[in-house]
Design a protein around this motif. Sequence first.
Motif, PDB file in Angstrom:
ATOM      1  N   ILE A   2      47.398  52.483  27.040  1.00  0.00           N
ATOM      2  CA  ILE A   2      47.359  51.842  28.212  1.00  0.00           C
ATOM      3  C   ILE A   2      47.271  52.912  29.402  1.00  0.00           C
ATOM      4  N   ALA A   3      48.143  53.919  29.318  1.00  0.00           N
ATOM      5  CA  ALA A   3      48.289  54.916  30.154  1.00  0.00           C
ATOM      6  C   ALA A   3      46.946  55.715  30.180  1.00  0.00           C
ATOM      7  N   ASN A   4      46.439  56.170  29.099  1.00  0.00           N
ATOM      8  CA  ASN A   4      44.978  56.645  28.888  1.00  0.00           C
ATOM      9  C   ASN A   4      44.092  56.043  29.776  1.00  0.00           C
ATOM     10  N   LEU A   5      43.952  54.688  29.449  1.00  0.00           N
ATOM     11  CA  LEU A   5      43.021  53.833  29.918  1.00  0.00           C
ATOM     12  C   LEU A   5      43.016  53.877  31.486  1.00  0.00           C
ATOM     13  N   ASN A   6      44.242  53.661  32.053  1.00  0.00           N
ATOM     14  CA  ASN A   6      44.578  53.671  33.316  1.00  0.00           C
ATOM     15  C   ASN A   6      44.165  55.138  33.892  1.00  0.00           C
ATOM     16  N   ASN A   7      44.097  56.113  33.337  1.00  0.00           N
ATOM     17  CA  ASN A   7      43.994  57.441  33.677  1.00  0.00           C
ATOM     18  C   ASN A   7      42.433  57.517  33.582  1.00  0.00           C
ATOM     19  N   ILE A   8      41.837  56.908  32.873  1.00  0.00           N
ATOM     20  CA  ILE A   8      40.183  56.829  32.853  1.00  0.00           C
ATOM     21  C   ILE A   8      39.826  55.971  33.923  1.00  0.00           C
ATOM     22  N   ILE A   9      40.176  55.000  34.065  1.00  0.00           N
ATOM     23  CA  ILE A   9      39.757  54.268  35.114  1.00  0.00           C
ATOM     24  C   ILE A   9      39.896  54.683  36.520  1.00  0.00           C
ATOM     25  N   GLN A  10      40.987  55.394  36.967  1.00  0.00           N
ATOM     26  CA  GLN A  10      41.196  56.093  38.002  1.00  0.00           C
ATOM     27  C   GLN A  10      40.275  57.237  38.268  1.00  0.00           C
ATOM     28  N   GLU A  11      40.045  57.965  37.315  1.00  0.00           N
ATOM     29  CA  GLU A  11      39.436  59.231  37.491  1.00  0.00           C
ATOM     30  C   GLU A  11      37.942  58.831  37.567  1.00  0.00           C
ATOM     31  N   ASN A  12      37.325  57.769  37.279  1.00  0.00           N
ATOM     32  CA  ASN A  12      36.088  57.331  37.564  1.00  0.00           C
ATOM     33  C   ASN A  12      36.119  56.322  38.818  1.00  0.00           C
ATOM     34  N   SER A  13      37.146  55.807  39.274  1.00  0.00           N
ATOM     35  CA  SER A  13      37.351  55.088  40.496  1.00  0.00           C
ATOM     36  C   SER A  13      36.517  53.761  40.193  1.00  0.00           C
ATOM     37  N   TRP A  14      36.902  53.161  39.105  1.00  0.00           N
ATOM     38  CA  TRP A  14      36.106  51.867  38.777  1.00  0.00           C
ATOM     39  C   TRP A  14      37.096  50.718  39.103  1.00  0.00           C
ATOM     40  N   LYS A  15      36.696  49.626  39.753  1.00  0.00           N
ATOM     41  CA  LYS A  15      37.332  48.726  40.086  1.00  0.00           C
ATOM     42  C   LYS A  15      37.337  47.476  39.176  1.00  0.00           C
ATOM     43  N   THR A  16      36.404  47.278  38.509  1.00  0.00           N
ATOM     44  CA  THR A  16      36.149  46.069  37.664  1.00  0.00           C
ATOM     45  C   THR A  16      35.095  46.494  36.164  1.00  0.00           C
ATOM     46  N   ILE A  17      35.901  46.176  35.341  1.00  0.00           N
ATOM     47  CA  ILE A  17      35.212  46.618  33.936  1.00  0.00           C
ATOM     48  C   ILE A  17      35.047  45.232  33.099  1.00  0.00           C
ATOM     49  N   SER A  18      34.098  45.484  32.171  1.00  0.00           N
ATOM     50  CA  SER A  18      33.617  44.258  31.356  1.00  0.00           C
ATOM     51  C   SER A  18      34.536  44.460  30.153  1.00  0.00           C
ATOM     52  N   CYS A  19      35.048  43.340  29.482  1.00  0.00           N
ATOM     53  CA  CYS A  19      35.826  43.256  28.348  1.00  0.00           C
ATOM     54  C   CYS A  19      35.894  41.754  27.743  1.00  0.00           C
ATOM     55  N   ASN A  20      35.097  41.551  26.567  1.00  0.00           N
ATOM     56  CA  ASN A  20      35.068  40.140  26.085  1.00  0.00           C
ATOM     57  C   ASN A  20      36.096  39.995  24.604  1.00  0.00           C
ATOM     58  N   ASP A  21      36.951  40.954  24.671  1.00  0.00           N
ATOM     59  CA  ASP A  21      38.079  41.038  23.459  1.00  0.00           C
ATOM     60  C   ASP A  21      39.272  40.568  24.023  1.00  0.00           C
ATOM     61  N   ASN A  22      39.757  39.438  23.517  1.00  0.00           N
ATOM     62  CA  ASN A  22      41.290  38.897  24.080  1.00  0.00           C
ATOM     63  C   ASN A  22      42.194  39.801  23.671  1.00  0.00           C
ATOM     64  N   ASP A  23      42.200  40.404  22.605  1.00  0.00           N
ATOM     65  CA  ASP A  23      43.301  41.550  22.242  1.00  0.00           C
ATOM     66  C   ASP A  23      43.160  42.784  23.235  1.00  0.00           C
ATOM     67  N   LEU A  24      41.976  43.192  23.553  1.00  0.00           N
ATOM     68  CA  LEU A  24      41.975  44.049  24.528  1.00  0.00           C
ATOM     69  C   LEU A  24      42.192  43.980  26.097  1.00  0.00           C
ATOM     70  N   LEU A  25      41.966  42.647  26.359  1.00  0.00           N
ATOM     71  CA  LEU A  25      42.423  42.126  27.718  1.00  0.00           C
ATOM     72  C   LEU A  25      43.940  42.081  28.001  1.00  0.00           C
ATOM     73  N   LYS A  26      44.478  41.766  26.734  1.00  0.00           N
ATOM     74  CA  LYS A  26      46.292  41.923  26.785  1.00  0.00           C
ATOM     75  C   LYS A  26      46.592  43.241  27.008  1.00  0.00           C
ATOM     76  N   LEU A  27      45.871  44.458  26.590  1.00  0.00           N
ATOM     77  CA  LEU A  27      46.238  45.696  27.039  1.00  0.00           C
ATOM     78  C   LEU A  27      46.179  46.092  28.398  1.00  0.00           C
ATOM     79  N   ILE A  28      44.917  45.359  28.971  1.00  0.00           N
ATOM     80  CA  ILE A  28      44.805  45.924  30.252  1.00  0.00           C
ATOM     81  C   ILE A  28      45.052  45.084  31.476  1.00  0.00           C
ATOM     82  N   LYS A  29      46.061  43.882  30.989  1.00  0.00           N
ATOM     83  CA  LYS A  29      46.655  42.660  31.968  1.00  0.00           C
ATOM     84  C   LYS A  29      47.751  43.538  33.036  1.00  0.00           C
ATOM     85  N   SER A  30      48.128  44.704  32.528  1.00  0.00           N
ATOM     86  CA  SER A  30      49.162  45.159  33.506  1.00  0.00           C
ATOM     87  C   SER A  30      48.470  46.210  34.467  1.00  0.00           C
ATOM     88  N   LEU A  31      47.296  46.468  34.374  1.00  0.00           N
ATOM     89  CA  LEU A  31      46.548  47.342  35.137  1.00  0.00           C
ATOM     90  C   LEU A  31      46.059  46.363  36.497  1.00  0.00           C
TER      91      LEU A  31
END
Length: 195
Positions: free
Chosen positions: A53-82
Motif C-alpha cells: 500500500i505504501a509503495n502504491l501510494n508513492n507511485i501514485i504521488q510520484e506521477n500525480s495520478w488522481k484516478t486509476i483503473s482497477c477491475n479486481d475486487n481484491d486489489l480494490l481492497k488494497l487501495i481503499k485507504s488511499l
Amino acid sequence: MNLFKKLFNTPKEKVTEEPFSELQNLPLDQIFVKNFIKNSGKFLYCTTLQEVIANLNNIIQENSWKTISCNDNDLLKLIKSLSLKTTDKLTQQFPIFLSCEHLIAENGSILFSSNQLKEHKISELSENFIVYATTSQLVASKGESLTGIKTRYQGNIPSNISAIKNYNLNCKDDDFMNYGNTNSKNLYLLLFEDL
C-alpha cells in the motif's frame, strides 16, 4: 591448425559466455529481477501488505495520478485507504492497477490473460501499468507459464493470453512477429513475498 597460429602469430579468440549462462546459477527470482530491470521495468519488493500500500501510494504521488483503473475486487481492497478515485473500466485514459498470471524469468516478462485484461488488447490500454504479483507466480519459461495456466484453469482456460516484456515506451521492437503491435508499457511491479 595450431601450427598456422604459431606461424602467423594470430591472437587466440576470446570465448565469451552468453549472458543467460551466468544467470542459470541464480535463483529464479533473481533471474527474473535482472531481466525485468534490463528491460527498463520498475521493481518494488514488498514483504507486507502495508509495504504494498505504501509503495502504491508513492507511485501514485510520484506521477500525480488522481484516478486509476482497477477491475479486481481484491486489489480494490488494497487501495481503499488511499485518497484516489477508481474506475473499473480499463481504458487509455487512466493508469491501470491489476494482477497477472505469471512472471517469466527467462526474459523478464509479465503474462496476462482475460482474467485481468478482459477483452482488451494490451496495446489498446493505458501506457501506465501498476502490477501486483507474488513470488509464487514466478516461472522459469514461457512454456512453464502456459502449462501453469492450463493446469490452474482446467476446462476453463482463459483467452486473451499475452505478455508485456518491454517497459521502455521509447523502445522500438524490431521483431517482425510484433509488427504493428507494441506492448511496451511504463510498468511498476509490486512483488509481494508470499513463500
